[in-house]
Motif scaffolding. Structure first.
Motif, PDB file in Angstrom:
ATOM      1  N   SER A  39      -8.356 -18.649   4.487  1.00 38.70           N
ATOM      2  CA  SER A  39      -7.650 -18.814   3.367  1.00 38.70           C
ATOM      3  C   SER A  39      -7.829 -20.421   3.053  1.00 38.70           C
ATOM      4  O   SER A  39      -7.488 -20.836   2.370  1.00 38.70           O
ATOM      5  CB  SER A  39      -6.143 -19.161   4.729  1.00 38.70           C
ATOM      6  N   TYR A  50      -7.208 -17.072   8.419  1.00 41.31           N
ATOM      7  CA  TYR A  50      -6.889 -18.584   7.549  1.00 41.31           C
ATOM      8  C   TYR A  50      -7.799 -19.500   7.932  1.00 41.31           C
ATOM      9  O   TYR A  50      -7.677 -20.760   7.311  1.00 41.31           O
ATOM     10  CB  TYR A  50      -5.227 -19.141   8.869  1.00 41.31           C
ATOM     11  N   ASP A  76      -1.471 -19.496   1.464  1.00 43.00           N
ATOM     12  CA  ASP A  76      -1.700 -18.004   2.633  1.00 43.00           C
ATOM     13  C   ASP A  76      -1.073 -17.181   2.653  1.00 43.00           C
ATOM     14  O   ASP A  76      -0.401 -16.937   2.656  1.00 43.00           O
ATOM     15  CB  ASP A  76      -1.112 -19.708   3.902  1.00 43.00           C
TER      16      ASP A  76
END
Length: 302
Positions: free
Chosen positions: A28, A25, A75
């Motif tokens: 991301s 993440y 995401d």
């Protein structure tokens, strides 16, 4: 050339997929900065859609939704890549179904299911449904990718759990043939795209804007007597989704005309209004809003 591009890109995709979620993440977040601030991917379309649907919101509110949406979109795209290596246990933990017994109930009726989805929250991890030992055979309707190697990759990812993918061009024939052959299936299809004007005579008010609407749910459910279930997906936190089944009709042949389509749109609208940042604003859902409505068109909902 298609093969070369695929083999140049695939190792990079695999490396992304095996990142631990904390790094995944963070990556991301980096991609978001590139997509949002540098590439400005479809920013004009997103702005037009948000202002069209939410004319009452201020510039500040629109900007907030827009930025939240791009974070979510990146995401979700990367989560599809994560599907290359995610374990069954991790997938089931991150995409939970609250009431799989609803599907078992319909199976006991000996009925197939049209699972009506929207471009909302996440549809990339919904194949976690296969981890719930359902009795239906699973099928997904999808649009083919021009690069046949990437098309096969997407098929492998989305069909990883014995879900058979059906190209949208062959969906009606395949579903009809399966029904006639006694195959009890659950068919996931996203029905909120904008159809070609030449292929529809039905219009509906979607988020307050009249536009043409696909009638596949309506036609297939009536013709083949298939139950229609709305997949209600919520994003509870980053990388975690909860899905529930909301049955629109167990016996669609007994419903009034256009009830299925209207109810599907209403359920999707409710989610979009509550948390608009999780809808896919990059697609041109309302591109035909200024087109002339044919005299013989059916207006389902004003």
């Amino acid at each position: 050339m298609q093969r070369l591009v695929f083999w140049l890109v695939y190792p990079f995709l695999w490396l992304i997929s095996i990142l631990p979620f904390s790094l995944f993440y963070l990556f991301s977040d980096l991609v978001y900065l590139i997509v949002y601030y540098i590439a400005r991917y479809r920013r004009k379309t997103v702005n037009e859609n948000l202002r069209l649907v939410f004319p009452e919101k201020s510039d500040k509110e629109i900007k907030k939704i827009r930025k939240q949406f791009y974070h979510h979109m990146v995401d979700m795209f990367l989560e599809m890549i994560k599907s290359l290596s995610i374990s069954n246990e991790e997938l089931k933990k991150r995409f939970c179904f609250t009431n799989p017994e609803e599907i078992d109930k319909i199976r006991a009726m000996d009925k197939s299911i049209l699972l009506a989805c929207g471009h909302y929250a996440s549809y990339e991890w919904m194949n976690a449904l296969e981890l719930y030992d359902l009795k239906h055979e699973s099928f997904g309707i999808y649009k083919k990718i021009k690069n046949r190697y990437f098309d096969q990759l997407v098929k492998d990812i989305r069909g990883r759990y014995n879900t058979e993918l059906i190209p949208s061009s062959k969906a009606t024939k395949t579903i009809t043939d399966n029904q006639h052959n006694g195959i009890c299936g659950i068919y996931a299809l996203i029905a909120d795209q904008s159809p070609k004007l030449s292929r529809t005579r039905a219009w509906i008010s979607f988020m307050g804007i009249k536009s043409p609407v696909f009638m596949g749910l309506e036609k297939l459910s009536h013709t083949l007597d298939m139950a229609v279930v709305y997949l209600h997906v919520e994003k509870v936190k980053r990388g975690h989704y909860v899905a529930s089944f909301k049955t629109i009709s167990y016996e669609p042949t007994k419903e009034p005309d256009y009830f299925i389509t209207r109810k599907y749109i209403e359920l999707l609208e409710e989610q979009i209004r509550e948390k608009p940042q999780y809808y896919l604003w990059t697609h041109k859902r309302w591109k035909h809003r200024n087109a002339s409505i044919p005299n013989d068109a059916v207006i389902i909902k004003d």
